[in-house]
Design a protein around this motif. Structure first.
Motif, mmCIF file in Angstrom:
data_model
loop_
_atom_site.group_PDB
_atom_site.id
_atom_site.type_symbol
_atom_site.label_atom_id
_atom_site.label_comp_id
_atom_site.label_asym_id
_atom_site.label_seq_id
_atom_site.Cartn_x
_atom_site.Cartn_y
_atom_site.Cartn_z
ATOM 1 N N ARG A 226 0.846 -1.204 0.000
ATOM 2 C CA ARG A 226 0.000 0.000 0.000
ATOM 3 C C ARG A 226 0.880 1.252 0.000
ATOM 4 N N THR A 227 1.938 1.198 0.810
ATOM 5 C CA THR A 227 2.809 2.358 0.968
ATOM 6 C C THR A 227 3.557 2.685 -0.322
ATOM 7 N N VAL A 228 4.099 1.660 -0.972
ATOM 8 C CA VAL A 228 4.909 1.917 -2.167
ATOM 9 C C VAL A 228 4.086 2.043 -3.444
ATOM 10 N N GLY A 229 2.866 1.491 -3.452
ATOM 11 C CA GLY A 229 2.110 1.507 -4.694
ATOM 12 C C GLY A 229 0.687 2.010 -4.609
ATOM 13 N N GLY A 230 0.225 2.333 -3.405
ATOM 14 C CA GLY A 230 -1.186 2.669 -3.222
ATOM 15 C C GLY A 230 -1.533 4.138 -3.251
ATOM 16 N N GLY A 231 -0.567 4.996 -3.604
ATOM 17 C CA GLY A 231 -0.841 6.426 -3.683
ATOM 18 C C GLY A 231 -0.993 7.080 -2.326
ATOM 19 N N PRO A 232 -1.368 8.364 -2.312
ATOM 20 C CA PRO A 232 -1.507 9.116 -1.056
ATOM 21 C C PRO A 232 -2.476 8.490 -0.065
ATOM 22 N N GLU A 233 -3.501 7.815 -0.586
ATOM 23 C CA GLU A 233 -4.512 7.207 0.280
ATOM 24 C C GLU A 233 -4.097 5.819 0.774
ATOM 25 N N ARG A 234 -2.970 5.323 0.262
ATOM 26 C CA ARG A 234 -2.500 3.985 0.595
ATOM 27 C C ARG A 234 -3.600 2.927 0.359
ATOM 28 N N ALA A 235 -4.193 2.995 -0.800
ATOM 29 C CA ALA A 235 -5.218 2.018 -1.167
ATOM 30 C C ALA A 235 -4.546 0.697 -1.545
ATOM 31 N N CYS A 236 -5.321 -0.373 -1.602
ATOM 32 C CA CYS A 236 -4.783 -1.634 -2.098
ATOM 33 C C CYS A 236 -4.329 -1.434 -3.540
ATOM 34 N N GLU A 237 -3.134 -1.910 -3.857
ATOM 35 C CA GLU A 237 -2.547 -1.680 -5.179
ATOM 36 C C GLU A 237 -3.060 -2.752 -6.147
ATOM 37 N N PRO A 238 -3.783 -2.370 -7.193
ATOM 38 C CA PRO A 238 -4.494 -3.350 -8.033
ATOM 39 C C PRO A 238 -3.605 -4.272 -8.865
ATOM 40 N N LYS A 239 -2.452 -3.786 -9.360
ATOM 41 C CA LYS A 239 -1.614 -4.640 -10.203
ATOM 42 C C LYS A 239 -1.044 -5.817 -9.419
ATOM 43 N N ARG A 240 -0.658 -5.568 -8.189
ATOM 44 C CA ARG A 240 -0.133 -6.645 -7.354
ATOM 45 C C ARG A 240 -1.223 -7.655 -7.027
ATOM 46 N N ASN A 241 -2.419 -7.156 -6.760
ATOM 47 C CA ASN A 241 -3.536 -8.074 -6.496
ATOM 48 C C ASN A 241 -3.913 -8.863 -7.744
ATOM 49 N N TYR A 242 -3.853 -8.212 -8.896
ATOM 50 C CA TYR A 242 -4.132 -8.912 -10.158
ATOM 51 C C TYR A 242 -3.124 -10.038 -10.373
ATOM 52 N N ALA A 243 -1.857 -9.752 -10.114
ATOM 53 C CA ALA A 243 -0.817 -10.776 -10.276
ATOM 54 C C ALA A 243 -1.074 -11.952 -9.347
ATOM 55 N N ALA A 244 -1.456 -11.666 -8.107
ATOM 56 C CA ALA A 244 -1.740 -12.738 -7.142
ATOM 57 C C ALA A 244 -2.954 -13.554 -7.580
ATOM 58 N N GLN A 245 -3.996 -12.877 -8.052
ATOM 59 C CA GLN A 245 -5.197 -13.582 -8.485
ATOM 60 C C GLN A 245 -4.918 -14.452 -9.717
ATOM 61 N N LEU A 246 -4.144 -13.906 -10.652
ATOM 62 C CA LEU A 246 -3.799 -14.671 -11.848
ATOM 63 C C LEU A 246 -2.973 -15.896 -11.471
ATOM 64 N N TYR A 247 -2.015 -15.713 -10.580
ATOM 65 C CA TYR A 247 -1.202 -16.830 -10.097
ATOM 66 C C TYR A 247 -2.095 -17.898 -9.473
ATOM 67 N N ASN A 248 -3.016 -17.484 -8.618
ATOM 68 C CA ASN A 248 -3.895 -18.438 -7.939
ATOM 69 C C ASN A 248 -4.758 -19.212 -8.931
#
Length: 358
Positions: free
Chosen positions: A232-254
Motif C-alpha cells: 500500500r505504501t509503495v504503490g497505493g498512492g496518497p490514500e494507501r489504497a490496495c494496489e491493483p496490479k499486485r492483487n491482479y498478479a496474485a489472483q492470476l497466479y492463484n
C-alpha cells in the motif's frame, strides 16, 4: 476414504456449533505422523537465522508474544501458520526449522520446516537476498529423509513420508519484491508471462516432491499482495489504497496454479497423490476489508514502528516501537500478519480444505 472425509467434516461442523476452534480436531491421536513444510517467510520458523542475509528477524520485537518473548526467527509477534497446523493436527505445539536448530529424534519423526524467508520459484528471487532456493529445500528434504531412516528404520520412515502432510507456501516475494521492486524482471516479462515462469517452477517442484514420496500436499495460494501494508505504501498512492496490479498478479497466479494442480492430478505418475489448493486470498482480504467482524481494528498498517514500511531489520526494538495492543492489528510488521490473524487464517484452512487430505 469418503466415509473418513464425512466424519471429519461432521466433526468440524460440531466444533463450530459448540464454539470450539475448528482446528482442534484431535488432541489425543495425531491425524498424520508429521508435517513437512516448504516455502517462504510465512512459514519460516527460523531457517534464515544462520544465513548471511538481511532477511532475518531473530531479534526483538519479533517474538514479543512468543513463549518467553523469544525472537526465534518467526516473522511475526508469535506463532506462525505451520505451528497452528501442527498443533491442530495433534502432532506438536511448534514446528521447528531444519537449519541451525538442534533437532531431537522426536523433531525428526514428527516433521520440520525447510522454509526460508524471501525465497521464491523465480530462480533469481533467493539469489537477490541470499536465502535458500526452493530447489535447495528439496535437497535438505532428501537429507532429512536419511536422518529419518536412521532413527525410525527404513519401513517406518517410508510410512511417515507417505502419510505426512506437506505444505507448500511460496510466491509472494517473487511478485512483491523481484517483479515489482527490482528492475530485473519487469523489463522482460509482463505479469502473465512472469506468472507463467512461477507456475513452471511450482509444477516442477510438486512433481519432484511427489517423486520423493509425498502423497498429501497442501498448496497455499497467494494472499492479496496489494493490500499488504508495505505494498500500500509503495504503490497505493496518497490514500494507501490496495494496489491493483499486485492483487491482479496474485489472483492470476492463484487461478493458474489451480489449473496446474488439476492437470497434475490427471497425470498417471501422480496417481495416489492428493494435491489440494488452499485459498488464503479471500479470507485475508475479508479480514482486511471487515476487520471488526474478526475482532480487529487496524488492517492497513503494521504494529511495528509506523506500520507503513518496517519489516525485518527496520522492525527492531532499538528504532521501532510497537503498538500498545497487538491483538487489534491484522499485521505485525508491514509485510506479515500477527499471530492472531494467522490463527484466523488457519482456522479457515481447517474448516475448508484439510478434510480433503487428512
Amino acid at each position: 476414504m469418503e466415509g473418513k472425509r464425512l466424519l471429519v467434516s461432521l466433526f468440524v461442523c460440531i466444533c463450530h456449533m459448540s464454539g470450539t476452534l475448528a482446528y482442534s480436531w484431535n488432541q489425543t491421536k495425531p491425524m498424520v505422523p508429521a508435517v513437512i513444510v516448504f516455502g517462504d517467510s510465512i512459514v519460516d520458523p527460523g531457517n534464515n537465522n544462520q544465513l548471511k542475509t538481511p532477511i532475518r528477524c531473530n531479534f526483538p520485537p519479533y517474538g514479543q508474544n512468543f513463549y518467553g518473548h523469544q525472537a526465534t526467527g518467526r516473522f511475526s509477534n508469535g506463532k506462525i501458520p505451520t505451528d497452528f497446523i501442527a498443533s491442530g493436527l495433534g502432532i506438536k505445539d511448534l514446528l521447528p526449522p531444519y537449519v541451525g536448530y538442534e533437532l531431537t529424534p522426536e523433531d525428526i519423526l514428527t516433521g520440520v520446516s525447510f522454509a526460508s524467508g524471501a525465497t521464491g520459484f523465480d530462480p533469481l528471487t533467493p539469489v537477490i537476498v541470499n536465502v535458500i532456493p526452493m530447489t535447495d529445500q528439496l535437497k535438505l528434504f532428501a537429507e532429512y529423509k536419511e536422518k529419518l531412516k536412521a532413527i525410525a528404520g527404513e519401513q517406518k520412515a517410508a510410512t511417515i513420508i507417505s502419510e505426512a502432510f506437506y505444505v507448500i507456501c511460496v510466491g509472494t516475494d517473487d511478485i512483491a519484491n523481484t517483479y515489482f521492486t527490482t528492475p530485473f524482471r519487469v523489463i522482460d516479462y509482463d505479469i502473465p508471462s512472469y506468472v507463467d515462469l512461477l507456475i513452471s517452477g511450482a509444477s516442477s517442484f510438486m512433481k519432484q516432491l511427489q517423486a520423493m514420496g509425498a502423497r498429501k500436499i497442501g498448496y497455499v495460494g497467494l494472499p492479496p499482495i496489494g493490500c499488504v501494508p508495505s505494498q500500500r505504501t509503495v504503490g497505493g498512492g496518497p490514500e494507501r489504497a490496495c494496489e491493483p496490479k499486485r492483487n491482479y498478479a496474485a489472483q492470476l497466479y492463484n487461478y493458474r496454479i489451480q489449473e496446474e494442480i488439476d492437470k497434475l492430478q490427471k497425470e498417471p505418475n501422480i496417481e495416489g497423490t492428493s494435491i489440494v489448493y488452499i485459498d488464503i486470498y479471500n479470507i485475508l482480504l475479508d479480514i482486511i476489508k471487515r476487520p471488526e467482524v474478526y475482532g480487529f481494528e487496524e488492517a492497513t498498517k503494521g504494529c511495528c514502528g509506523t506500520g507503513l514500511i518496517e519489516v525485518t531489520k527496520l522492525c527492531n526494538s532499538e528504532t521501532a516501537k510497537t503498538c500498545s495492543d497487538v491483538s487489534k492489528y491484522v499485521f505485525w510488521d508491514s509485510y506479515h500478519p500477527t499471530e492472531r490473524a494467522y490463527k484466523a487464517i488457519v482456522n479457515n484452512i481447517f474448516d475448508n480444505y484439510l478434510q480433503y487430505l487428512i
